[in-house]
Design a protein around this motif. Sequence first.
Motif, PDB file in Angstrom:
ATOM      1  N   MET A 116       0.846  -1.181   0.000  1.00 31.86           N
ATOM      2  CA  MET A 116       0.000   0.000   0.000  1.00 31.86           C
ATOM      3  C   MET A 116       0.883   1.233   0.000  1.00 31.86           C
ATOM      4  SD  MET A 116      -2.751   1.252   2.837  1.00 31.86           S
ATOM      5  CE  MET A 116      -1.679   2.091   3.981  1.00 31.86           C
ATOM      6  N   ASP A 117       0.585   2.144  -0.876  1.00 33.30           N
ATOM      7  CA  ASP A 117       1.311   3.405  -0.902  1.00 33.30           C
ATOM      8  C   ASP A 117       0.699   4.394   0.084  1.00 33.30           C
ATOM      9  OD1 ASP A 117       3.118   2.547  -2.786  1.00 33.30           O
ATOM     10  OD2 ASP A 117       2.050   3.418  -4.466  1.00 33.30           O
ATOM     11  N   LYS A 118      -0.614   4.634  -0.022  1.00 36.26           N
ATOM     12  CA  LYS A 118      -1.303   5.588   0.857  1.00 36.26           C
ATOM     13  C   LYS A 118      -2.795   5.546   0.586  1.00 36.26           C
ATOM     14  CE  LYS A 118       1.434   8.573  -1.087  1.00 36.26           C
ATOM     15  NZ  LYS A 118       2.222   9.683  -1.443  1.00 36.26           N
ATOM     16  N   ILE A 119      -3.536   6.242   1.430  1.00 41.11           N
ATOM     17  CA  ILE A 119      -4.980   6.323   1.215  1.00 41.11           C
ATOM     18  C   ILE A 119      -5.251   7.257   0.042  1.00 41.11           C
ATOM     19  CG2 ILE A 119      -7.164   7.131   2.188  1.00 41.11           C
ATOM     20  CD1 ILE A 119      -6.183   6.144   4.897  1.00 41.11           C
ATOM     21  N   ASP A 120      -5.988   6.747  -0.919  1.00 39.03           N
ATOM     22  CA  ASP A 120      -6.356   7.546  -2.080  1.00 39.03           C
ATOM     23  C   ASP A 120      -7.580   8.399  -1.755  1.00 39.03           C
ATOM     24  OD1 ASP A 120      -6.053   8.052  -5.072  1.00 39.03           O
ATOM     25  OD2 ASP A 120      -8.153   7.428  -4.955  1.00 39.03           O
ATOM     26  N   HIS A 121      -8.625   7.741  -1.220  1.00 38.92           N
ATOM     27  CA  HIS A 121      -9.837   8.479  -0.868  1.00 38.92           C
ATOM     28  C   HIS A 121     -10.691   7.694   0.109  1.00 38.92           C
ATOM     29  CE1 HIS A 121     -11.356   6.060  -4.331  1.00 38.92           C
ATOM     30  NE2 HIS A 121     -12.479   6.014  -3.601  1.00 38.92           N
ATOM     31  N   ILE A 122     -11.630   8.407   0.706  1.00 38.56           N
ATOM     32  CA  ILE A 122     -12.659   7.830   1.561  1.00 38.56           C
ATOM     33  C   ILE A 122     -13.962   7.960   0.788  1.00 38.56           C
ATOM     34  CG2 ILE A 122     -13.900   8.013   3.764  1.00 38.56           C
ATOM     35  CD1 ILE A 122     -10.921   7.355   4.128  1.00 38.56           C
ATOM     36  N   GLY A 123     -14.690   6.853   0.606  1.00 36.41           N
ATOM     37  CA  GLY A 123     -15.956   6.863  -0.116  1.00 36.41           C
ATOM     38  C   GLY A 123     -17.130   6.968   0.844  1.00 36.41           C
ATOM     39  N   GLU A 173      -5.208   0.894  -8.450  1.00 35.80           N
ATOM     40  CA  GLU A 173      -3.878   0.929  -9.043  1.00 35.80           C
ATOM     41  C   GLU A 173      -3.345   2.354  -9.087  1.00 35.80           C
ATOM     42  OE1 GLU A 173      -2.849  -0.795 -13.199  1.00 35.80           O
ATOM     43  OE2 GLU A 173      -2.815  -2.365 -11.658  1.00 35.80           O
ATOM     44  N   SER A 174      -2.086   2.466  -8.811  1.00 34.24           N
ATOM     45  CA  SER A 174      -1.427   3.759  -8.860  1.00 34.24           C
ATOM     46  C   SER A 174      -1.618   4.384 -10.230  1.00 34.24           C
ATOM     47  CB  SER A 174       0.066   3.574  -8.576  1.00 34.24           C
ATOM     48  OG  SER A 174       0.768   4.752  -8.868  1.00 34.24           O
ATOM     49  N   ILE A 184     -12.884   2.606   2.142  1.00 34.62           N
ATOM     50  CA  ILE A 184     -11.590   3.287   2.159  1.00 34.62           C
ATOM     51  C   ILE A 184     -10.811   2.745   0.973  1.00 34.62           C
ATOM     52  CG2 ILE A 184      -9.406   3.594   3.389  1.00 34.62           C
ATOM     53  CD1 ILE A 184     -11.006   3.288   5.992  1.00 34.62           C
ATOM     54  N   CYS A 185     -10.255   3.633   0.185  1.00 27.93           N
ATOM     55  CA  CYS A 185      -9.494   3.237  -1.000  1.00 27.93           C
ATOM     56  C   CYS A 185      -8.007   3.474  -0.759  1.00 27.93           C
ATOM     57  CB  CYS A 185      -9.954   4.048  -2.205  1.00 27.93           C
ATOM     58  SG  CYS A 185      -9.018   3.683  -3.709  1.00 27.93           S
ATOM     59  N   VAL A 186      -7.214   2.435  -0.993  1.00 30.02           N
ATOM     60  CA  VAL A 186      -5.765   2.559  -0.864  1.00 30.02           C
ATOM     61  C   VAL A 186      -5.118   2.373  -2.237  1.00 30.02           C
ATOM     62  CG1 VAL A 186      -5.661   1.865   1.549  1.00 30.02           C
ATOM     63  CG2 VAL A 186      -5.503   0.131  -0.218  1.00 30.02           C
ATOM     64  N   ILE A 187      -4.048   3.101  -2.461  1.00 30.85           N
ATOM     65  CA  ILE A 187      -3.299   3.011  -3.706  1.00 30.85           C
ATOM     66  C   ILE A 187      -2.312   1.851  -3.592  1.00 30.85           C
ATOM     67  CG2 ILE A 187      -1.659   4.164  -5.241  1.00 30.85           C
ATOM     68  CD1 ILE A 187      -2.814   6.819  -4.247  1.00 30.85           C
ATOM     69  N   VAL A 188      -2.283   1.008  -4.608  1.00 29.75           N
ATOM     70  CA  VAL A 188      -1.325  -0.085  -4.672  1.00 29.75           C
ATOM     71  C   VAL A 188      -0.607  -0.008  -6.016  1.00 29.75           C
ATOM     72  CG1 VAL A 188      -2.632  -1.583  -3.102  1.00 29.75           C
ATOM     73  CG2 VAL A 188      -3.066  -1.710  -5.554  1.00 29.75           C
ATOM     74  N   PRO A 189       0.635  -0.472  -6.067  1.00 31.13           N
ATOM     75  CA  PRO A 189       1.365  -0.401  -7.339  1.00 31.13           C
ATOM     76  C   PRO A 189       0.732  -1.249  -8.441  1.00 31.13           C
ATOM     77  CG  PRO A 189       2.869  -0.827  -5.522  1.00 31.13           C
ATOM     78  CD  PRO A 189       1.482  -0.936  -4.977  1.00 31.13           C
ATOM     79  N   ASP A 190       0.172  -2.407  -8.058  1.00 32.73           N
ATOM     80  CA  ASP A 190      -0.399  -3.331  -9.032  1.00 32.73           C
ATOM     81  C   ASP A 190      -1.582  -4.040  -8.377  1.00 32.73           C
ATOM     82  OD1 ASP A 190      -0.859  -5.898 -10.401  1.00 32.73           O
ATOM     83  OD2 ASP A 190       0.910  -5.374 -11.585  1.00 32.73           O
ATOM     84  N   VAL A 191      -2.782  -3.823  -8.890  1.00 32.57           N
ATOM     85  CA  VAL A 191      -3.982  -4.404  -8.289  1.00 32.57           C
ATOM     86  C   VAL A 191      -3.943  -5.924  -8.342  1.00 32.57           C
ATOM     87  CG1 VAL A 191      -6.493  -4.617  -8.498  1.00 32.57           C
ATOM     88  CG2 VAL A 191      -5.438  -2.397  -8.630  1.00 32.57           C
TER      89      VAL A 191
END
Length: 144
Positions: A1-8, A130-131, A78-85
């Motif tokens: 996980m890189d970081k939180i992208d957004h909260i839905g 995905e990032s 909660i959406c998290v950014i990942v390098p590769d889904v």
Amino acid sequence: MDKIDHIGIAVNSLATSVPLYSAVLGENPCGEETVPTEGVRVAFFGEGTGRIELLEPIDPDSAVARFIGQRGPGLHHICVIVPDVSVALERARAEGLEAVPPGIRRGTGGRAVAFLHPRHTAGVLIELAESPRQSAEHRIPPGC
């Protein structure tokens, strides 16, 4: 996980919720988008990571419509950014986590996304996105 992208946040109506969030956050949404595959219309507040996404169901059979019907409006995911889904989803499955069908799909901005079922994640729906650097089809909603 890189970081939180957004909260839905699931809402009944963008028309009534956007002005409320605009007043609270002191800004207008940076973009809106319809995601037909999920049966929702979304509005984003903020730029980059840590955004807020409001989700209005446009299909009464969508997951967001069912969520609101069962629980009412509120925190949806909660959406998290990942390098590769694909890799992140494989790792999650190896740990016994279940993906929400159909698994990997296209989300906002055309990014590859997948959701982890909340029954395995302490009741929280987690979106893996995905990032933007990795997703060739990614586009940020206008103004974001």
